[in-house]
Design a protein around this motif. Structure first.
Motif, PDB file in Angstrom:
ATOM      1  N   ILE A 167     -35.527   4.168  59.241  1.00 53.66           N
ATOM      2  CA  ILE A 167     -35.134   3.343  58.097  1.00 53.66           C
ATOM      3  C   ILE A 167     -35.440   4.147  56.842  1.00 53.66           C
ATOM      4  O   ILE A 167     -36.564   4.601  56.646  1.00 53.66           O
ATOM      5  CB  ILE A 167     -35.923   2.018  58.052  1.00 53.66           C
ATOM      6  CG1 ILE A 167     -35.829   1.290  59.395  1.00 53.66           C
ATOM      7  CG2 ILE A 167     -35.417   1.129  56.920  1.00 53.66           C
ATOM      8  CD1 ILE A 167     -36.744   0.070  59.482  1.00 53.66           C
ATOM      9  N   GLU A 183     -34.919   4.761  52.438  1.00 51.52           N
ATOM     10  CA  GLU A 183     -34.827   4.021  51.179  1.00 51.52           C
ATOM     11  C   GLU A 183     -33.444   4.185  50.560  1.00 51.52           C
ATOM     12  O   GLU A 183     -32.988   5.307  50.355  1.00 51.52           O
ATOM     13  CB  GLU A 183     -35.916   4.504  50.220  1.00 51.52           C
ATOM     14  CG  GLU A 183     -35.919   3.823  48.865  1.00 51.52           C
ATOM     15  CD  GLU A 183     -36.333   2.348  48.940  1.00 51.52           C
ATOM     16  OE1 GLU A 183     -36.683   1.884  50.037  1.00 51.52           O
ATOM     17  OE2 GLU A 183     -36.298   1.685  47.900  1.00 51.52           O
ATOM     18  N   HIS A 234     -32.486   0.710  53.404  1.00 54.44           N
ATOM     19  CA  HIS A 234     -33.208  -0.411  52.800  1.00 54.44           C
ATOM     20  C   HIS A 234     -32.641  -0.696  51.412  1.00 54.44           C
ATOM     21  O   HIS A 234     -32.549   0.214  50.586  1.00 54.44           O
ATOM     22  CB  HIS A 234     -34.700  -0.056  52.707  1.00 54.44           C
ATOM     23  CG  HIS A 234     -35.515  -1.019  51.898  1.00 54.44           C
ATOM     24  ND1 HIS A 234     -36.284  -0.631  50.837  1.00 54.44           N
ATOM     25  CD2 HIS A 234     -35.667  -2.363  52.000  1.00 54.44           C
ATOM     26  CE1 HIS A 234     -36.897  -1.694  50.315  1.00 54.44           C
ATOM     27  NE2 HIS A 234     -36.531  -2.753  51.002  1.00 54.44           N
ATOM     28  N   PHE A 280     -37.140  -8.538  53.179  1.00 59.50           N
ATOM     29  CA  PHE A 280     -36.952  -7.119  53.476  1.00 59.50           C
ATOM     30  C   PHE A 280     -35.522  -6.975  53.998  1.00 59.50           C
ATOM     31  O   PHE A 280     -35.207  -7.470  55.079  1.00 59.50           O
ATOM     32  CB  PHE A 280     -37.983  -6.682  54.524  1.00 59.50           C
ATOM     33  CG  PHE A 280     -37.748  -5.316  55.101  1.00 59.50           C
ATOM     34  CD1 PHE A 280     -37.756  -4.188  54.293  1.00 59.50           C
ATOM     35  CD2 PHE A 280     -37.542  -5.143  56.467  1.00 59.50           C
ATOM     36  CE1 PHE A 280     -37.544  -2.926  54.836  1.00 59.50           C
ATOM     37  CE2 PHE A 280     -37.337  -3.882  57.009  1.00 59.50           C
ATOM     38  CZ  PHE A 280     -37.342  -2.777  56.192  1.00 59.50           C
ATOM     39  N   VAL A 300     -31.993  -4.778  54.950  1.00 57.39           N
ATOM     40  CA  VAL A 300     -31.491  -3.465  55.365  1.00 57.39           C
ATOM     41  C   VAL A 300     -30.015  -3.563  55.752  1.00 57.39           C
ATOM     42  O   VAL A 300     -29.508  -4.639  56.065  1.00 57.39           O
ATOM     43  CB  VAL A 300     -32.289  -2.896  56.566  1.00 57.39           C
ATOM     44  CG1 VAL A 300     -33.705  -2.536  56.157  1.00 57.39           C
ATOM     45  CG2 VAL A 300     -32.301  -3.869  57.732  1.00 57.39           C
TER      46      VAL A 300
END
Lengths: 248, 52
Positions: free
Chosen positions: A107, A109, A124, A137, A139
């Motif tokens: 994952i 950023e 993300h 959160f 994604v």
């Protein structure tokens, strides 16, 4: 190619190369190359990306295992929350037993197409929370091609565990439901999904991908809620121990 | 084009076939390693994020 041509040249063993013939053969060649490209794009490249990212995830996890000093402990109910990572950097890994025992994906950023998503990584949403934080959160990842990390998103079932691994440990989210929305439905990544302006008290996770397969017409959204945190010092939960160890 | 190529190649038919097959494999390697990744961004971009 033995058809008679216009009455002359019947005694000639070798024909001249006709431009129309060459053009036709070139077009067929281009057509075949396109077909091969589609095969590569939709299928073959996924194997390459898959194994590369699985390997990268294993190495990242083992690296974190060695970095004992940087580990924040937290408790199962009050997990540590990472600071904002640098753009495009890998700060977490996703493990979803429902997607297979060898499912282990980075994952990173940001949700940039070239910088993150097309590498087969999960992106993300920078404005959303980090794993374990109160709020959402969120994604995004590809459902087809580019290693298709969320290919099986529609096979998630209520109660499925979705683990997010960071340097600190494993965040256990439990899948709740799917939703199909328009591409502009930014409410799905709100702090409380689909409730505008609400103040969150729970920890959510939103996963978005494309819908239908091979199309951008809609988005498929998977919601999960935080269950508990497993500190790295105590080791991974039993159901993903084999995945984390790389023995899957 | 291909007929002319076939006539130009040396040897019996199976040698020509081998040469063509090797050429095809080489072309595929070049495509998969360099050409396909190069042209990929220009085909079928699929969005997976929600956005305004």
């Amino acid at each position: 190619m033995s058809e008679p041509r216009g009455g002359r040249g019947a005694s000639k063993p070798r024909r001249r190369i006709s431009p129309v013939f060459v053009l036709g053969e070139l077009l067929i060649t281009v057509g075949v190359l396109f077909a091969l490209f589609v095969l590569w794009h939709a299928w073959f490249n996924d194997f390459v990306v898959d194994s590369k990212l699985h390997e990268a995830s294993l190495q990242q996890s083992q690296q974190w295992q060695k970095d004992e000093t940087s580990v924040a402990h937290g408790t199962p109910e009050a997990p540590p929350v990472l600071g904002t990572p640098a753009a495009s950097s890998v700060f977490g890994l996703m493990i979803v037993p429902r997607f297979g025992a060898d499912y282990y994906r980075p994952i990173a950023e940001g949700t940039g197409t070239k910088a993150v998503l097309n590498l087969g990584e999960i992106g993300h949403y920078p404005k959303s929370e980090m794993p374990g934080a109160v709020g959402n959160f969120a994604v995004a990842a590809h459902r087809t091609s580019y290693g298709k990390p969320f290919n099986q998103i529609s096979s998630l079932m209520v109660g499925d565990h979705i683990y997010v691994e960071t340097v600190d440990g494993w965040y256990d989210y439990v899948f709740r439901n799917l939703e199909y929305v328009r591409p502009t439905a930014i409410g799905v990544i709100a702090p409380v999904p689909q409730i505008d302006g609400a103040t969150p008290t729970d920890r959510y996770m939103t996963m978005t991908s494309c819908n239908p397969l091979f199309s951008s017409a809609e988005r498929i959204v998977a919601y999960s809620v935080f269950n508990r945190f497993y500190p790295r010092a105590d080791g991974p939960p039993d159901d993903i121990a084999a995945t984390v160890a790389g023995g899957a | 084009m291909y007929a002319a190529l076939w006539r130009k190649l040396p040897g019996p038919w199976w040698v020509r076939s081998l040469i063509l097959f090797a050429g095809f494999v080489a072309l595929m390697v070049v495509c998969v390693l360099w050409i396909f990744p190069l042209v990929e961004p220009y085909f079928a971009p699929i969005d997976v994020t929600v956005d305004v």
